[in-house]
Structures are given as structure tokens and as C-alpha cells.
Design a protein around this motif. Structure first.
Motif, PDB file in Angstrom:
ATOM      1  N   VAL A  12      -3.250  -5.138  -9.246  1.00  0.00           N
ATOM      2  CA  VAL A  12      -3.447  -5.907  -7.897  1.00  0.00           C
ATOM      3  C   VAL A  12      -2.384  -4.972  -6.917  1.00  0.00           C
ATOM      4  N   LEU A  13      -1.220  -4.168  -7.263  1.00  0.00           N
ATOM      5  CA  LEU A  13      -0.824  -3.220  -6.309  1.00  0.00           C
ATOM      6  C   LEU A  13      -1.491  -1.877  -6.146  1.00  0.00           C
ATOM      7  N   ALA A  15      -4.837  -2.166  -6.026  1.00  0.00           N
ATOM      8  CA  ALA A  15      -5.803  -2.688  -5.046  1.00  0.00           C
ATOM      9  C   ALA A  15      -5.126  -2.355  -3.569  1.00  0.00           C
ATOM     10  N   GLY A  16      -4.036  -2.954  -3.484  1.00  0.00           N
ATOM     11  CA  GLY A  16      -3.410  -3.077  -1.963  1.00  0.00           C
ATOM     12  C   GLY A  16      -3.340  -1.965  -1.499  1.00  0.00           C
ATOM     13  N   ILE A  17      -2.806  -0.557  -2.605  1.00  0.00           N
ATOM     14  CA  ILE A  17      -2.665   0.770  -1.982  1.00  0.00           C
ATOM     15  C   ILE A  17      -3.934   1.056  -1.451  1.00  0.00           C
ATOM     16  N   PHE A  19      -6.744  -0.161  -0.481  1.00  0.00           N
ATOM     17  CA  PHE A  19      -7.291  -0.967   0.851  1.00  0.00           C
ATOM     18  C   PHE A  19      -6.445  -0.416   2.171  1.00  0.00           C
ATOM     19  N   ILE A  20      -5.082  -0.091   1.851  1.00  0.00           N
ATOM     20  CA  ILE A  20      -4.244   0.347   2.985  1.00  0.00           C
ATOM     21  C   ILE A  20      -4.521   1.637   3.195  1.00  0.00           C
ATOM     22  N   SER A 283     -13.909  -0.554  -0.779  1.00  0.00           N
ATOM     23  CA  SER A 283     -14.193  -0.462  -2.311  1.00  0.00           C
ATOM     24  C   SER A 283     -15.094   0.299  -2.783  1.00  0.00           C
TER      25      SER A 283
END
Length: 499
Positions: A12-13, A15-17, A19-20, A283
Motif C-alpha cells: 500500500v505504501l 502504491a501511494g509513492i 501514484f504520487i 499504473s
């Protein structure tokens, strides 16, 4: 158990990185003149095993699955943005480019690949098929917001949206010929026409079904309508594929029907689809960047062969294919040059290059690396110069106007009302009239006017000017009456058209 939770938290971490990082790169892409999709790929490559080593990813099957899902979402958003009145005049040349053009491009590149890569004819033809189509994700991303003439941009968008099925069919057919020598070429030709026919038919049917459902089913929250529309895109692909049709073609056709129809919560659906398409695009390209290993890609052998094939594809194969495909279709030599240069390669060739990997075709790793190099070259060289070339050739159209402000209703529940957005053109019968003089349907209320990027608070004495964006709250039952009123032309314009 605890280890599994930690692993999930880490994913999850990351994925956030990712996308940002992907969103931030879009900000830099316009400044440095490089298409954002190239930067997405580089983000994946940097995060991968060969450079930072943060993520180790070599699962071609998962990459293929995510790539196809992303293409469905991107094609759906692109199709909804396509206006039928702009698309209709260019259907014939677009279909010609999507079929004859792909075959010609693939054939010319196949001959070059045979001698440059030193592989068999079937493998060389497979390489040509993989890189033969113009990529929808790349074209939609690069042309979005540009003021290129409508006829040219519509041709490119329609071609890229409809030529993926041809590339997919050629790739799968050639893999079958390589792995299953007893397969009949004639049966494959029949299968192609069957896939296209089923794709067109189900795209039309499911597109009309989606329009009916969006307008007739009264959902409790306006936020559910965009999800409902996206679900129809996935449903269209799945059902069409189940009937051995072209799912990508069906999705694009259904999206055109939905985008050109009067649907409830149109603004919300379009905005959601745009955001979701960006999310899937980030993605897809990041994962495809993770899939490649720079240590294998940037070798002298791949570099030399990739450059040669890129030059042949960009400067020889694509121009010949465009010229022959649009012969006698009233395109000027400048427009042919631009169409040739704008044949961008992107996600589709890379996704298709995973097919030989999964089928264990001999030399598939070489094909994948060269395809990846060709895509990078195309995006960097062609993608970053499209706007400049359009300006040099004088193919820029009028500047596109988009309201900076937007009004959204969070939820109307079962109120059976909707906020309508409409741009007034110069030939509108409403131009020059005050709001109190306009016979709006009963209960309709103009809540705001956006004029030259400024918010105007409307009163009964407010005079309508060309280019105004009206935001009107009205009951859905009056949608047709409101549409007829807003689209009414001035008497002078009607007289000019009749002369």
C-alpha cells in the motif's frame, strides 16, 4: 500472519509513492517537453530491480492483465470524449489507417526485422504486428488539450481507438502459427471478420443499454453514476470477449455512444472517467517500466538494432502506410506528414510483447526488449515534437476553451434534478438576450455563468455573450426542452445556411 500484514502495508505504501510520483511527473512533463507516459515508464524502471531495487517485478502475466484492464478504461474515457459530429467525416480514412495502414506498417517493419534481428520470417512478422498499430493511450495523452485541427486530431484518435483489435488479432494469430503449425490461415481470416463483427454489434447494443440504464435507473447518490458507467465498460469487454469478439473495439464503440448521448450526471461521469483513466495510465506504464530490466535493455546490441528499427518504422513504414491508406481522401501533403509523424507507439506494443513471453516463443525476450526500446524512442522523439510540428505545418486550430471553474452537485438523491453545463456559441439564438427574455422550462434556474475564466453571478438583466458557460439546474424531465432551447440557432445563421 503478522508478516503478511507487514507485506500488505508495504505494498500500500509503495502504491501511494508510485501514484504520487506519477502525478508529479505530469507537472514536469509539460515543462521539459517530454510526454508524461515516458516519465511514468522511467519511474517504474528507477524503482525496479536494476536501479534502486525497491520493487522486484518480472511477472509478465500480471503486467498483461493490468495492461488490458488499463486499456479498457483508457479507451472508454477516450471514446466518451470523441464527438460524433467530428468523428463522422473521418470514419473512412480512420478505418483505412486502422486496417490497411496497420498491415502495411507491419509488413514493412517485418522485412526490416528479419535482417536486422536475424530471426525467422514468422518471428519477424510477429515483431511487425506488435509495433504496427498507433497506441490509443499515447495518442489520447499527447493530444489532450492541444489545439490541433479537429479533422486531424479526430482521425488520429479514431485510428488509435480502432486499430488495437487489428494488432491484437495479428499478434495472437502469428503466435498460433509459430506454436501450432497446423493452424489454417484461412480460418484465421474468418476469425478476424467474426471478431470485428461481434465487437461492433455488441458495442452498439451495450452502449445503448448503458445510456438507457444511466437515464432510467434512479440511484441514491450521484457518485454511483460514474461507477455504473465504468462498470458497463468492463461488462462490455467481458461479454464481447466471451463471445469471441473484439472487446477493445466494443468498448470504444460503446463509449462513443455513451459520450454522445444525453445521460444523467454527464459532468460527473466524464470527470470520474478522466481521473480513473489517468490512474490506470500511471499504473500501466509504471508496471511496464518495472517489467523491463535496464541492464538488458540498454546494451549496445539492443541500442543499435532498436535505433535502426525505430528509424525504419518512423521514417519509412508509417509514412508509406499513411500515404497509401489515405490516397484520394483529400488530405493535404502537410496533413499526411503530420499523420505519419503522429503514429505514436505506447502501452499496446509493450503489452502485446508479453504475449510471446507467456507463449514461450523462441527469442521472445529479444523481441520484448527491442519493442520496449522502439516504444521509448517513439514517445521521446515523436511525442515531444508533435505540437511543434503541428505549429510549423500550420495545422493548429482555434484555441480550445475549457472553463477553469466547475460546479458540482454532491448528491441529489432522488430529487430527479441535474446541473447542466452548456457553452454558448456565436450562432446561438440566445446571444444578446437577457436571462429574463429567455423562455427556460418551468423550474430551470441559471445558477452561474463562466465568462472569460471569471465567475458571473447571474441576474434577470444579465446579457448572454458568445463563449459563456451556463450552469443550469433543471428537472431531468425537461432535459430535451432545455437542450432544444440552448441549441437553437440565430435567424441570421439559419438564413446563411439556407442560401
Amino acid at each position: 500472519m503478522f508478516v503478511d500484514i507487514l507485506q500488505t502495508d508495504r505494498i500500500v505504501l509503495l502504491a501511494g509513492i508510485l501514484f504520487i510520483a506519477g502525478v508529479i511527473t505530469t507537472k514536469f512533463s509539460s515543462r521539459i517537453g517530454v510526454p508524461s507516459l515516458v516519465l511514468f515508464i522511467f519511474v517504474g524502471m528507477v524503482m525496479g530491480s536494476d536501479i534502486l531495487g525497491i520493487i522486484h517485478f518480472d511477472d509478465a502475466k500480471t503486467a498483461q492483465m493490468i495492461g488490458v484492464l488499463a486499456l479498457v478504461v483508457i479507451l472508454f474515457e477516450g471514446g466518451m470524449q470523441t464527438q460524433w459530429k467530428t468523428l463522422k467525416p473521418v470514419i473512412v480514412p480512420s478505418l483505412s489507417l486502422a486496417t490497411v495502414g496497420v498491415l502495411l506498417t507491419s509488413g514493412i517493419v517485418a522485412v526490416a526485422a528479419k535482417f536486422i534481428l536475424g530471426i525467422g520470417w514468422l518471428e519477424a512478422t510477429l515483431f511487425g504486428a506488435i509495433v504496427g498499430s498507433t497506441d490509443a493511450a499515447a495518442v489520447f495523452a499527447v493530444l489532450k488539450g492541444q489545439n490541433i485541427k479537429k479533422r486531424i486530431s479526430a482521425t488520429l484518435e479514431a485510428e488509435s481507438g480502432s486499430n488495437d483489435p487489428m494488432a491484437v488479432f495479428l499478434t495472437v494469430a502469428l503466435i498460433e502459427l509459430i506454436t501450432l503449425p497446423d493452424v489454417s490461415i484461412f480460418s484465421m481470416i474468418g476469425s478476424f471478420f467474426l471478431q470485428m463483427s461481434v465487437g461492433v454489434l455488441l458495442g452498439l447494443l451495450l452502449g445503448k443499454l448503458a445510456v438507457w440504464a444511466l437515464n432510467k435507473i434512479n440511484l441514491d447518490s450521484s457518485g454511483l453514476y460514474p461507477v455504473f458507467a465504468t462498470a458497463f465498460a468492463l461488462l462490455t469487454y467481458g461479454i464481447t470477449a466471451a463471445f469471441n469478439g473484439s472487446g477493445l473495439l466494443a468498448v470504444y464503440i460503446a463509449a462513443i455512444i455513451i459520450g454522445n448521448a444525453d445521460i444523467s450526471y454527464r459532468h460527473s461521469i466524464f470527470r470520474f472517467s478522466e481521473g480513473f483513466a489517468w490512474m490506470m495510465q500511471i499504473s500501466m506504464f509504471v508496471i511496464l517500466g518495472l517489467l523491463v530490466f535496464p541492464s538488458e535493455l540498454f546494451t549496445v546490441d539492443i541500442f543499435v538494432k532498436g535505433i535502426l528499427l525505430s528509424l525504419i518504422l518512423i521514417l519509412v513504414a508509417r509514412p508509406i502506410a499513411v500515404y497509401l491508406s489515405t490516397l484520394s481522401m483529400k488530405y493535404t501533403y502537410k496533413e499526411v506528414i503530420f499523420l505519419s509523424w503522429a503514429g505514436l507507439k505506447g502501452a499496446v506494443p509493450i503489452v502485446l510483447a508479453t504475449f510471446p513471453l507467456l507463449a514461450n516463443v523462441e527469442g521472445s525476450h529479444l523481441l520484448f526488449n527491442v519493442v520496449f526500446f522502439v516504444v521509448l524512442t517513439s514517445c521521446l522523439v515523436q511525442g515531444s515534437t508533435i505540437t511543434i510540428l503541428a505549429e510549423k505545418l500550420g495545422l493548429n486550430g482555434p484555441k480550445k476553451t475549457e472553463p477553469i471553474h466547475s460546479l458540482e452537485l454532491i448528491s441529489l438523491g432522488k430529487a430527479d434534478a441535474e446541473m447542466f453545463e452548456y457553452e454558448l456559441e456565436e450562432d446561438s439564438a440566445l446571444v444578446g438576450k437577457t436571462l429574463i427574455e429567455i423562455p427556460f422550462p418551468e423550474g430551470a434556474l441559471v445558477n452561474a455563468i463562466i465568462r472569460k475564466d471569471e465567475l458571473i453571478t447571474p441576474t434577470g438583466r444579465t446579457v448572454i455573450e458568445p463563449g459563456d458557460f451556463l450552469y443550469i439546474l433543471s428537472a431531468r424531465k425537461n432535459k430535451q426542452l432545455l437542450k432544444e432551447l440552448l441549441e437553437e440557432k440565430s435567424k441570421d445563421e439559419i438564413l446563411e445556411e439556407s442560401v
